[in-house]
Write a protein that holds these residues in place. Sequence first.
Motif, mmCIF file in Angstrom:
data_model
loop_
_atom_site.group_PDB
_atom_site.id
_atom_site.type_symbol
_atom_site.label_atom_id
_atom_site.label_comp_id
_atom_site.label_asym_id
_atom_site.label_seq_id
_atom_site.Cartn_x
_atom_site.Cartn_y
_atom_site.Cartn_z
ATOM 1 N N ALA A 132 -54.012 7.153 48.571
ATOM 2 C CA ALA A 132 -55.493 7.396 49.126
ATOM 3 C C ALA A 132 -57.357 6.676 47.998
ATOM 4 C CB ALA A 132 -55.946 8.916 48.988
ATOM 5 N N LYS A 133 -56.532 6.908 46.757
ATOM 6 C CA LYS A 133 -58.017 6.430 45.429
ATOM 7 C C LYS A 133 -57.882 4.875 46.008
ATOM 8 C CE LYS A 133 -58.183 9.964 42.798
ATOM 9 N NZ LYS A 133 -57.519 11.485 41.757
ATOM 10 N N SER A 134 -57.010 4.115 46.502
ATOM 11 C CA SER A 134 -56.594 2.697 47.026
ATOM 12 C C SER A 134 -58.082 2.230 47.709
ATOM 13 C CB SER A 134 -55.840 2.482 46.508
ATOM 14 O OG SER A 134 -54.178 2.494 45.220
ATOM 15 N N LEU A 135 -57.412 3.254 48.901
ATOM 16 C CA LEU A 135 -58.768 2.873 49.757
ATOM 17 C C LEU A 135 -60.081 3.397 50.045
ATOM 18 C CD1 LEU A 135 -55.818 4.440 52.249
ATOM 19 C CD2 LEU A 135 -56.481 1.531 52.508
ATOM 20 N N SER A 136 -60.152 4.326 48.340
ATOM 21 C CA SER A 136 -61.307 4.585 48.664
ATOM 22 C C SER A 136 -61.946 5.442 48.789
ATOM 23 C CB SER A 136 -62.295 3.435 48.941
ATOM 24 O OG SER A 136 -62.349 2.095 47.960
ATOM 25 N N ALA A 137 -60.713 6.253 49.282
ATOM 26 C CA ALA A 137 -60.917 7.725 49.677
ATOM 27 C C ALA A 137 -61.710 8.674 49.241
ATOM 28 C CB ALA A 137 -59.753 8.198 50.802
ATOM 29 N N ASP A 138 -61.815 10.263 48.809
ATOM 30 C CA ASP A 138 -62.588 11.384 48.435
ATOM 31 C C ASP A 138 -60.853 12.103 48.012
ATOM 32 O OD1 ASP A 138 -64.461 10.414 46.985
ATOM 33 O OD2 ASP A 138 -65.467 10.770 48.703
ATOM 34 N N VAL A 139 -60.197 12.007 47.082
ATOM 35 C CA VAL A 139 -59.125 12.689 47.328
ATOM 36 C C VAL A 139 -58.986 14.062 46.630
ATOM 37 C CG1 VAL A 139 -56.223 12.701 47.058
ATOM 38 C CG2 VAL A 139 -57.848 10.417 46.793
ATOM 39 N N ASP B 211 -62.024 -0.824 50.041
ATOM 40 C CA ASP B 211 -63.256 -0.007 50.877
ATOM 41 C C ASP B 211 -62.637 0.447 53.138
ATOM 42 O OD1 ASP B 211 -64.708 -0.325 49.100
ATOM 43 O OD2 ASP B 211 -65.867 -1.811 49.874
ATOM 44 N N HIS B 212 -61.334 0.518 53.434
ATOM 45 C CA HIS B 212 -61.053 1.056 53.911
ATOM 46 C C HIS B 212 -61.075 2.724 54.425
ATOM 47 C CE1 HIS B 212 -59.084 -2.995 55.002
ATOM 48 N NE2 HIS B 212 -58.675 -2.845 54.241
ATOM 49 N N LEU B 213 -60.973 3.496 53.525
ATOM 50 C CA LEU B 213 -61.172 5.069 53.870
ATOM 51 C C LEU B 213 -62.301 4.896 52.939
ATOM 52 C CD1 LEU B 213 -57.787 6.204 53.676
ATOM 53 C CD2 LEU B 213 -59.316 5.412 55.814
ATOM 54 N N LYS B 214 -63.456 3.994 52.315
ATOM 55 C CA LYS B 214 -64.517 4.859 51.734
ATOM 56 C C LYS B 214 -65.100 5.884 52.463
ATOM 57 C CE LYS B 214 -68.136 2.253 49.193
ATOM 58 N NZ LYS B 214 -67.583 3.019 48.418
ATOM 59 N N GLY B 215 -65.782 7.077 51.618
ATOM 60 C CA GLY B 215 -66.408 8.049 52.453
ATOM 61 C C GLY B 215 -65.754 8.823 52.718
ATOM 62 N N LYS B 216 -64.016 8.735 52.991
ATOM 63 C CA LYS B 216 -63.778 9.960 53.720
ATOM 64 C C LYS B 216 -62.663 10.940 52.942
ATOM 65 C CE LYS B 216 -64.931 8.266 57.399
ATOM 66 N NZ LYS B 216 -65.495 9.042 58.285
ATOM 67 N N ARG B 217 -62.549 12.499 52.846
ATOM 68 C CA ARG B 217 -61.791 12.941 52.646
ATOM 69 C C ARG B 217 -60.429 13.294 52.741
ATOM 70 N NH1 ARG B 217 -66.753 17.297 52.966
ATOM 71 N NH2 ARG B 217 -68.139 15.697 51.694
ATOM 72 N N VAL B 218 -59.874 13.355 52.150
ATOM 73 C CA VAL B 218 -58.013 13.383 51.551
ATOM 74 C C VAL B 218 -57.957 14.155 51.011
ATOM 75 C CG1 VAL B 218 -56.097 12.141 51.719
ATOM 76 C CG2 VAL B 218 -57.553 10.599 52.390
ATOM 77 N N VAL B 219 -57.169 15.356 51.831
ATOM 78 C CA VAL B 219 -56.674 16.914 51.232
ATOM 79 C C VAL B 219 -55.094 16.634 50.544
ATOM 80 C CG1 VAL B 219 -56.851 19.346 51.296
ATOM 81 C CG2 VAL B 219 -58.475 17.873 51.929
#
Length: 316
Positions: free
Chosen positions: A70-77, A44-52
Amino acid sequence: MEIKDWQRSSLLSLEELTAEEIECILCQAFKFKEELSNPRRQTDHLKGKRVVNLFLEPSTRTRIAFEIAAKSLSADVISISGKSSSLTKGETLKDTALNIQALGADLIVVRHSSPGSPLFLSRTIDVPIINAGDGAHEHPSQGLLDIFTLRENIGNLMGRKITILGDILFSRVARSNLWGLKKLGAEVTLAGPSTLVPRQFEEMGARVSHDLKESLADADAVMLLRIQHERQSSSHFPSLSEYTKMFGLNEARSKWLKPNALILHPGPINRGVEIDSELADSNRAVILDQVKNGIAVRMAILYLCAQNSGGLIKND
Ligand code: CP
């Protein structure tokens, strides 16, 4: 260096990193690789964060690996390519980046044909920038995953001999590897025809060789590079078949290598040009391991850079 001591929010090159910073990324990547290996799971390290992912040059491995990382860190990609962006309508890179910032990006991974464009963006907007390849300048995440794969297979790189063979002049992979490997104490030989491996690389700490047999003889690993036609405005050798005849790695020439020497290639491979198919698919080739390791290494890069962008969400 501890993870908490990591200071950067952008990763632009391996030239700018210290050996301690490279070790810090590798250490975190080893942890992610172990964590995610079995069963495959998300953190969940990047949950709620947006990676473009802004890829303005073609890519298979780097783009997919950054997306999975990025998805493995729960970011939105969100991934966009040059053809699908409004750059085709005349918008500048600066305006594109300002708009991506306005849309709430927390990290931008960028690939661009112009050397220095990630540095330019990092000075233009307030969003961390990860360089996914800028022209013939650098490809830091590729250099790091190559080093990670070498470390997995041959351990400490101090005094180890690594030969990079092929189109060095136009290769961002060669430059990132050279900076990174030298910082970790490896001895790097750049090999190929003199038109593609000029003596000026000696000023960066490399040994330059135009003799294939000699460049392979004492190597602990050899990294093949394809000919980068997309960056060459004129031909640097008479024909592709003559390049292969002089510098292509085949079964017979692989006998010039030490028996346990590794074969690496960043991809994409041009089979039958810089390397024969049998060798690319052989046990001594770690080419697909490099690709797999690209996920853990890119997770580490995103995780560490987000840490200093106010983006890190700690896992309990
Ligand atoms: N090694 C590498 O950068 O591959 P892609 O161009 O497919 O991303």
